[in-house]
Design a protein around this motif. Structure first.
Motif, PDB file in Angstrom:
ATOM      1  N   ASN A 148       0.825  -1.194   0.490  1.00  0.00           N
ATOM      2  CA  ASN A 148      -0.343   0.005  -0.585  1.00  0.00           C
ATOM      3  C   ASN A 148       0.768   0.991  -0.425  1.00  0.00           C
ATOM      4  OD1 ASN A 148      -2.737  -2.041   0.574  1.00  0.00           O
ATOM      5  ND2 ASN A 148      -1.949  -1.559   2.328  1.00  0.00           N
ATOM      6  N   ASN A 149       2.807   1.099  -0.213  1.00  0.00           N
ATOM      7  CA  ASN A 149       3.048   2.034  -0.630  1.00  0.00           C
ATOM      8  C   ASN A 149       3.455   2.790   0.876  1.00  0.00           C
ATOM      9  OD1 ASN A 149       3.464   2.119  -3.502  1.00  0.00           O
ATOM     10  ND2 ASN A 149       2.131   2.841  -3.669  1.00  0.00           N
ATOM     11  N   LYS A 150       3.329   1.933   2.268  1.00  0.00           N
ATOM     12  CA  LYS A 150       3.453   2.776   3.659  1.00  0.00           C
ATOM     13  C   LYS A 150       4.644   2.477   4.184  1.00  0.00           C
ATOM     14  CE  LYS A 150      -1.869   3.428   4.317  1.00  0.00           C
ATOM     15  NZ  LYS A 150      -2.984   3.014   5.236  1.00  0.00           N
ATOM     16  N   ALA A 151       5.411   1.647   3.541  1.00  0.00           N
ATOM     17  CA  ALA A 151       6.822   0.612   4.003  1.00  0.00           C
ATOM     18  C   ALA A 151       7.462   1.148   2.896  1.00  0.00           C
ATOM     19  CB  ALA A 151       6.624  -0.474   4.785  1.00  0.00           C
ATOM     20  N   LEU A 346       0.183  -1.009  21.624  1.00  0.00           N
ATOM     21  CA  LEU A 346      -0.443   0.368  20.719  1.00  0.00           C
ATOM     22  C   LEU A 346       1.259   0.288  19.564  1.00  0.00           C
ATOM     23  CD1 LEU A 346      -0.955   3.207  24.283  1.00  0.00           C
ATOM     24  CD2 LEU A 346      -2.283   1.571  22.500  1.00  0.00           C
ATOM     25  N   SER A 347       2.383  -0.316  19.592  1.00  0.00           N
ATOM     26  CA  SER A 347       3.529  -0.121  18.560  1.00  0.00           C
ATOM     27  C   SER A 347       3.024  -1.003  17.711  1.00  0.00           C
ATOM     28  CB  SER A 347       4.386  -0.056  19.270  1.00  0.00           C
ATOM     29  OG  SER A 347       4.464  -2.106  19.683  1.00  0.00           O
ATOM     30  N   GLU A 348       1.905  -2.154  17.332  1.00  0.00           N
ATOM     31  CA  GLU A 348       1.818  -2.842  16.392  1.00  0.00           C
ATOM     32  C   GLU A 348       0.635  -2.018  15.839  1.00  0.00           C
ATOM     33  OE1 GLU A 348       0.989  -6.883  17.588  1.00  0.00           O
ATOM     34  OE2 GLU A 348       2.927  -6.779  19.133  1.00  0.00           O
ATOM     35  N   THR A 349       0.050  -1.398  17.232  1.00  0.00           N
ATOM     36  CA  THR A 349      -1.493  -0.958  15.407  1.00  0.00           C
ATOM     37  C   THR A 349      -1.463   0.256  15.320  1.00  0.00           C
ATOM     38  OG1 THR A 349      -2.676  -0.930  18.127  1.00  0.00           O
ATOM     39  CG2 THR A 349      -3.790   0.186  16.344  1.00  0.00           C
ATOM     40  N   ALA A 350       0.161   1.524  15.725  1.00  0.00           N
ATOM     41  CA  ALA A 350       0.707   2.104  15.328  1.00  0.00           C
ATOM     42  C   ALA A 350       1.292   1.475  14.164  1.00  0.00           C
ATOM     43  CB  ALA A 350       1.507   3.214  16.156  1.00  0.00           C
ATOM     44  N   LEU A 351       2.026   0.684  14.161  1.00  0.00           N
ATOM     45  CA  LEU A 351       3.206  -0.094  12.695  1.00  0.00           C
ATOM     46  C   LEU A 351       1.778  -0.336  12.264  1.00  0.00           C
ATOM     47  CD1 LEU A 351       5.309  -1.155  11.322  1.00  0.00           C
ATOM     48  CD2 LEU A 351       5.023  -3.644  12.692  1.00  0.00           C
ATOM     49  N   ALA A 352       0.590  -0.966  11.977  1.00  0.00           N
ATOM     50  CA  ALA A 352      -0.269  -1.125  10.711  1.00  0.00           C
ATOM     51  C   ALA A 352      -0.459  -0.144  10.321  1.00  0.00           C
ATOM     52  CB  ALA A 352      -1.477  -2.105  11.494  1.00  0.00           C
ATOM     53  N   ASN A 353      -1.332   1.495  11.215  1.00  0.00           N
ATOM     54  CA  ASN A 353      -1.528   2.748  10.568  1.00  0.00           C
ATOM     55  C   ASN A 353      -0.131   3.362  10.030  1.00  0.00           C
ATOM     56  OD1 ASN A 353      -3.608   2.058  11.425  1.00  0.00           O
ATOM     57  ND2 ASN A 353      -3.705   2.872  13.336  1.00  0.00           N
ATOM     58  N   ALA A 354       0.950   2.563   9.421  1.00  0.00           N
ATOM     59  CA  ALA A 354       1.946   3.432   9.395  1.00  0.00           C
ATOM     60  C   ALA A 354       2.322   4.468  10.123  1.00  0.00           C
ATOM     61  CB  ALA A 354       1.885   3.717   7.429  1.00  0.00           C
ATOM     62  N   SER A 355       1.922   4.730  11.320  1.00  0.00           N
ATOM     63  CA  SER A 355       1.505   5.768  11.911  1.00  0.00           C
ATOM     64  C   SER A 355       3.612   5.536  12.834  1.00  0.00           C
ATOM     65  CB  SER A 355       1.188   6.041  12.969  1.00  0.00           C
ATOM     66  OG  SER A 355       0.606   5.409  13.469  1.00  0.00           O
ATOM     67  N   MET A 356       3.855   4.529  12.825  1.00  0.00           N
ATOM     68  CA  MET A 356       5.237   4.248  13.489  1.00  0.00           C
ATOM     69  C   MET A 356       6.549   3.145  12.661  1.00  0.00           C
ATOM     70  SD  MET A 356       6.365   2.086  17.725  1.00  0.00           S
ATOM     71  CE  MET A 356       5.430   4.158  18.040  1.00  0.00           C
TER      72      MET A 356
END
Length: 398
Positions: A148-151, A346-356
């Motif tokens: 999805n071009n987020k990583a 929280l970090s895994e959720t943020a990673l999935a949202n590409a915010s971390m």
């Protein structure tokens, strides 16, 4: 089909096998049995002395020529000498048995230490395997973000690198596992490659039962062995006094008389002569020297006993301090892991949202794994400290 639990080996089972099979322990028990045989030897009378003499030129007597003589003698020490010797040997045998008891307790402690080291290693292996599964899940998240071009592709490669490192770590732990198994089998004296099956290492490590410890040890085998030597020294002092007394000797002489004078009614009658001898202990320097040597040995044993009591008390206090320190560390790791649990979610959720970024998530996972491994080692050290205290506060069952 048997369940794995039927093959699980407990610490008590391994210790029991070690007590039956350990070669060093068997050797010490044979030393004790050999010392027991000295009791019979020490209490036994000296062999009587039988001598025979033949007169090349017969000695003429009133009743005929004496042509040969038999002599039978038996030495008798002062009253109670053999009993004192038996007491010395008996106390020395008891001292050897106390050494055997101490060696058995040390063997149990050694087996326990290797056992808990193996438990910690296997628990850590489970943690490392679980970490590999977490990395696989993180890789799936990063790959989805990449599509999805987020990583970036470098993020996927970074996770792959961590997974390769994790596989290498797990393999090293498996090699270390075999080394611990070999050490345990050597203590048990069985084939070095015999598997040691343990079910649920984490559950065993978590069983921290408080044990009541008496810091004043009175009957530990290490102390009892010295006390037996002290009792042997006292018996040796008694023996030195008795050997300074006169010794007796009983004997019987039988002289063979040849019959040549037929005019004498007693011609040719053999002669029998009972004998009694007494030693005269007039040279007393050697006896005084022996008594002084025994006295000095007794003082040495007293110092040994006092030193061993001090050493045991010190070792107990050190173990208690270490136990308190380990409990504090365990509490600290529990708090840190509890705090990290929410952060990781929280970090895994943020990673999935590409915010971390993946770097921060990997760092947090590595930190969690480090705390869990330290906690596993602390649990094993706590169990080993408990076993050390059990050894240090054990009493002789003689």
């Amino acid at each position: 089909m048997f369940s794995w639990s039927s093959f699980s080996q407990s610490l008590e089972d391994l210790q029991h096998r070690a007590a039956e099979n350990n070669l060093e322990l068997k050797a010490q028990f044979k030393r004790f049995e050999a010392q027991l045989e000295d009791i019979t030897e020490a209490k036994s009378w000296q062999d009587p002395n039988l001598s025979f003499g033949y007169f090349i030129s017969p000695i003429e007597t009133r009743v005929g020529p004496q042509i040969a003589r038999f002599s039978l003698t038996q030495k008798l020490p002062w009253f109670g000498t053999y009993k004192a010797k038996g007491n010395i040997a008996a106390f020395r045998a008891e001292a050897e048995f106390e050494k055997f008891q101490d060696q058995k307790l040390k063997l149990f402690l050694n087996v326990a230490q290797k056992y808990y080291d193996l438990l910690a290693l296997r628990y850590i292996t489970e943690l490392e395997t679980k970490q590999l599964e977490i990395l696989e899940n993180l890789k799936a998240i990063v790959e989805s973000n990449y599509k999805n071009n987020k990583a970036r592709l470098v993020d996927i490669l970074r996770v792959d690198l961590e997974m390769d490192k994790q596989l290498s770590t797990i393999q090293v732990l498996k090699d270390q596992d075999q080394a611990f198994v070999t050490q345990i089998n050597q203590l048990i004296d069985r084939q070095l490659n015999t598997p040691v099956h343990i079910l649920n290492p984490k559950q065993i490590l978590e069983q921290n039962e408080s044990i009541e410890i008496d810091s004043m040890v009175r009957n530990h085998p290490r102390l009892e062995a010295i006390r037996k030597l002290k009792a042997s020294n006292e018996a040796e002092s008694d023996l030195a006094k008795k050997e300074a007394m006169p010794q007796f000797g009983l004997g019987l002489d039988y002289a063979i008389i040849q019959d040549r004078n037929v005019q004498n009614a007693e011609a040719g009658q053999d002669a029998i002569m009972p004998m009694l001898s007494v030693s005269l202990p007039i040279f007393g320097k050697k006896n005084k020297s022996r008594k002084k040597a025994v006295s000095l040995q007794g003082e040495s044993i007293e110092f040994q006993l006092e030193n061993e009591e001090s050493r045991l008390e010190t070792e107990i206090q050190v173990a208690l301090y270490k136990q308190d320190e380990l409990f504090s560390l365990l509490s600290l790791y529990d708090k840190q892991l509890l705090s990290l649990k929410d952060i990781l979610q929280l970090s895994e959720t943020a990673l999935a949202n590409a915010s971390m970024g993946i770097e921060e998530v990997l760092r947090l996972q590595e930190e969690r794994l480090l705390y869990e491994k330290q906690r596993a080692k602390t649990l094993a050290d706590l169990q080993k400290t408990d076993e050390t205290l059990i050894y240090l506060t054990s009493n002789s069952d003689l």
